[in-house]
Design a protein around this motif. Structure first.
Motif, PDB file in Angstrom:
ATOM      1  N   PRO A 187       8.269  49.484  -0.451  1.00 31.19           N
ATOM      2  CA  PRO A 187       9.518  49.734   0.255  1.00 31.19           C
ATOM      3  C   PRO A 187       9.840  48.570   1.197  1.00 31.19           C
ATOM      4  CG  PRO A 187       7.767  51.004   1.254  1.00 31.19           C
ATOM      5  CD  PRO A 187       7.181  50.322   0.051  1.00 31.19           C
ATOM      6  N   ARG A 188      10.933  47.883   0.944  1.00 33.73           N
ATOM      7  CA  ARG A 188      11.363  46.784   1.822  1.00 33.73           C
ATOM      8  C   ARG A 188      12.034  47.351   3.070  1.00 33.73           C
ATOM      9  NH1 ARG A 188      10.923  42.688   4.438  1.00 33.73           N
ATOM     10  NH2 ARG A 188      12.461  41.072   4.448  1.00 33.73           N
ATOM     11  N   ILE A 189      12.901  48.357   2.850  1.00 29.81           N
ATOM     12  CA  ILE A 189      13.590  49.053   3.948  1.00 29.81           C
ATOM     13  C   ILE A 189      13.481  50.546   3.661  1.00 29.81           C
ATOM     14  CG2 ILE A 189      15.779  49.436   5.134  1.00 29.81           C
ATOM     15  CD1 ILE A 189      16.620  46.623   4.222  1.00 29.81           C
ATOM     16  N   ALA A 190      13.105  51.319   4.659  1.00 30.87           N
ATOM     17  CA  ALA A 190      12.940  52.763   4.454  1.00 30.87           C
ATOM     18  C   ALA A 190      13.214  53.504   5.751  1.00 30.87           C
ATOM     19  CB  ALA A 190      11.531  53.071   3.952  1.00 30.87           C
ATOM     20  N   ARG A 191      13.193  54.825   5.642  1.00 31.47           N
ATOM     21  CA  ARG A 191      13.350  55.694   6.805  1.00 31.47           C
ATOM     22  C   ARG A 191      12.209  56.687   6.840  1.00 31.47           C
ATOM     23  NH1 ARG A 191      18.874  57.895   5.512  1.00 31.47           N
ATOM     24  NH2 ARG A 191      17.760  59.802   5.946  1.00 31.47           N
ATOM     25  N   ALA A 192      11.882  57.147   8.017  1.00 30.99           N
ATOM     26  CA  ALA A 192      10.812  58.133   8.179  1.00 30.99           C
ATOM     27  C   ALA A 192      11.123  59.384   7.370  1.00 30.99           C
ATOM     28  CB  ALA A 192      10.646  58.486   9.651  1.00 30.99           C
ATOM     29  N   GLY A 193      10.089  59.925   6.722  1.00 31.56           N
ATOM     30  CA  GLY A 193      10.223  61.158   5.971  1.00 31.56           C
ATOM     31  C   GLY A 193      10.625  60.990   4.521  1.00 31.56           C
ATOM     32  N   LEU A 194      10.945  59.770   4.090  1.00 34.58           N
ATOM     33  CA  LEU A 194      11.374  59.566   2.711  1.00 34.58           C
ATOM     34  C   LEU A 194      10.228  59.110   1.818  1.00 34.58           C
ATOM     35  CD1 LEU A 194      14.815  57.756   3.154  1.00 34.58           C
ATOM     36  CD2 LEU A 194      14.374  60.172   2.747  1.00 34.58           C
ATOM     37  N   ASP A 195      10.243  59.569   0.556  1.00 30.51           N
ATOM     38  CA  ASP A 195       9.294  59.081  -0.437  1.00 30.51           C
ATOM     39  C   ASP A 195       9.606  57.632  -0.734  1.00 30.51           C
ATOM     40  OD1 ASP A 195       8.172  61.584  -0.659  1.00 30.51           O
ATOM     41  OD2 ASP A 195       9.348  62.154  -2.411  1.00 30.51           O
ATOM     42  N   VAL A 196       8.564  56.832  -0.909  1.00 36.02           N
ATOM     43  CA  VAL A 196       8.747  55.407  -1.176  1.00 36.02           C
ATOM     44  C   VAL A 196       7.845  54.966  -2.328  1.00 36.02           C
ATOM     45  CG1 VAL A 196       9.492  54.786   1.160  1.00 36.02           C
ATOM     46  CG2 VAL A 196       7.058  54.790   0.602  1.00 36.02           C
ATOM     47  N   PRO A 197       8.267  53.938  -3.069  1.00 35.52           N
ATOM     48  CA  PRO A 197       7.428  53.422  -4.147  1.00 35.52           C
ATOM     49  C   PRO A 197       6.368  52.472  -3.602  1.00 35.52           C
ATOM     50  CG  PRO A 197       9.458  52.180  -4.046  1.00 35.52           C
ATOM     51  CD  PRO A 197       9.561  53.266  -3.004  1.00 35.52           C
ATOM     52  N   TRP A 198       5.182  52.519  -4.164  1.00 39.43           N
ATOM     53  CA  TRP A 198       4.138  51.562  -3.807  1.00 39.43           C
ATOM     54  C   TRP A 198       3.199  51.439  -5.001  1.00 39.43           C
ATOM     55  CZ3 TRP A 198      -0.650  49.717  -3.111  1.00 39.43           C
ATOM     56  CH2 TRP A 198      -0.807  48.678  -2.178  1.00 39.43           C
ATOM     57  N   THR A 199       3.353  50.353  -5.758  1.00 39.41           N
ATOM     58  CA  THR A 199       2.599  50.155  -6.987  1.00 39.41           C
ATOM     59  C   THR A 199       2.136  48.711  -7.089  1.00 39.41           C
ATOM     60  OG1 THR A 199       3.983  51.806  -8.073  1.00 39.41           O
ATOM     61  CG2 THR A 199       2.675  50.393  -9.500  1.00 39.41           C
ATOM     62  N   VAL A 200       0.859  48.525  -7.436  1.00 37.33           N
ATOM     63  CA  VAL A 200       0.300  47.192  -7.680  1.00 37.33           C
ATOM     64  C   VAL A 200      -0.055  47.106  -9.162  1.00 37.33           C
ATOM     65  CG1 VAL A 200      -1.586  45.594  -7.188  1.00 37.33           C
ATOM     66  CG2 VAL A 200      -0.708  47.054  -5.379  1.00 37.33           C
ATOM     67  N   THR A 201       0.432  46.061  -9.810  1.00 38.06           N
ATOM     68  CA  THR A 201       0.079  45.807 -11.202  1.00 38.06           C
ATOM     69  C   THR A 201      -0.639  44.467 -11.265  1.00 38.06           C
ATOM     70  OG1 THR A 201       1.985  47.052 -11.989  1.00 38.06           O
ATOM     71  CG2 THR A 201       0.957  45.552 -13.558  1.00 38.06           C
ATOM     72  N   VAL A 202      -1.841  44.473 -11.839  1.00 41.93           N
ATOM     73  CA  VAL A 202      -2.650  43.260 -11.974  1.00 41.93           C
ATOM     74  C   VAL A 202      -2.720  42.914 -13.454  1.00 41.93           C
ATOM     75  CG1 VAL A 202      -4.895  42.198 -11.544  1.00 41.93           C
ATOM     76  CG2 VAL A 202      -4.017  43.939  -9.969  1.00 41.93           C
ATOM     77  N   HIS A 203      -2.432  41.671 -13.773  1.00 39.14           N
ATOM     78  CA  HIS A 203      -2.464  41.198 -15.162  1.00 39.14           C
ATOM     79  C   HIS A 203      -3.493  40.072 -15.273  1.00 39.14           C
ATOM     80  CE1 HIS A 203      -0.958  40.277 -19.160  1.00 39.14           C
ATOM     81  NE2 HIS A 203      -1.101  39.009 -18.824  1.00 39.14           N
ATOM     82  N   ARG A 204      -4.251  40.130 -16.345  1.00 40.40           N
ATOM     83  CA  ARG A 204      -5.214  39.053 -16.613  1.00 40.40           C
ATOM     84  C   ARG A 204      -5.264  38.822 -18.109  1.00 40.40           C
ATOM     85  NH1 ARG A 204     -11.219  38.174 -16.741  1.00 40.40           N
ATOM     86  NH2 ARG A 204     -11.443  36.080 -15.864  1.00 40.40           N
TER      87      ARG A 204
END
Length: 173
Positions: free
Chosen positions: A65-82
């Protein structure tokens, strides 16, 4: 004796129609319309961003989440490629101070082990099949949070970082 007005309302009509009051009323109406239009267009909701980095034979994409508000669901995902796949465990080092703004509800997959030290949470995952590994957090911004936070995610290569992504989340009221 002075000539006093008969009522305190005698000059109200004249003041209410003055140029200064008219400009103030127009400015307030324009600002209200701007705020309403921004709300309808979704400018006060969550704005996610994706950061990408490469190094040490790894490619990493972070959606956060670059910009968000308290109480809201936010995306947070890490993808690693090798390229060529993963021949050993994957260790992600995540800045623990960033977790202060998050209310954790789940993560997928669960790490095989985890530890913390020096302001970092080290999450260790078994090597997945294929060239890509994705780790996702099911999170929302904690209620009552007013300030954002900075963080980092690193893919570790032994004791040192192979690649690191730095990111910031801003919170709006």
């Amino acid at each position: 004796m002075e000539n006093w007005p008969d009522s305190t309302l005698d000059d109200v009509g004249r003041v209410a129609r003055s140029k200064g009051v008219e400009r103030l009323r127009t400015t307030a109406a324009v600002l209200l319309v701007i705020v309403l239009v921004a709300g309808v267009l979704g400018f006060f909701g969550v704005r996610s961003s994706t950061a990408t980095a490469q190094g040490g034979g790894y490619g990493v994409d972070l959606t956060y989440p670059r910009i968000a508000r308290a109480g809201l669901d936010v995306p947070w995902t890490v993808t690693v490629h090798r390229d060529g796949g993963f021949d050993r465990e994957i260790v992600l080092a995540i800045d623990t101070s960033y977790f202060e703004i998050l209310e954790m509800r789940g993560r997928l997959p669960e790490p095989s082990s985890e530890t913390a030290g020096d302001g970092l949470a080290y999450l260790t995952f078994d090597p997945p099949p294929g060239d890509e590994f994705t780790f996702a957090l099911d999170v929302r911004i904690r209620s009552g949070r007013q300030r954002g936070e900075s963080g980092s995610v690193s893919v570790m290569d032994g004791e040192k970082s192979a690649v690191t992504i730095y990111f910031d989340t801003w919170l709006v009221p």
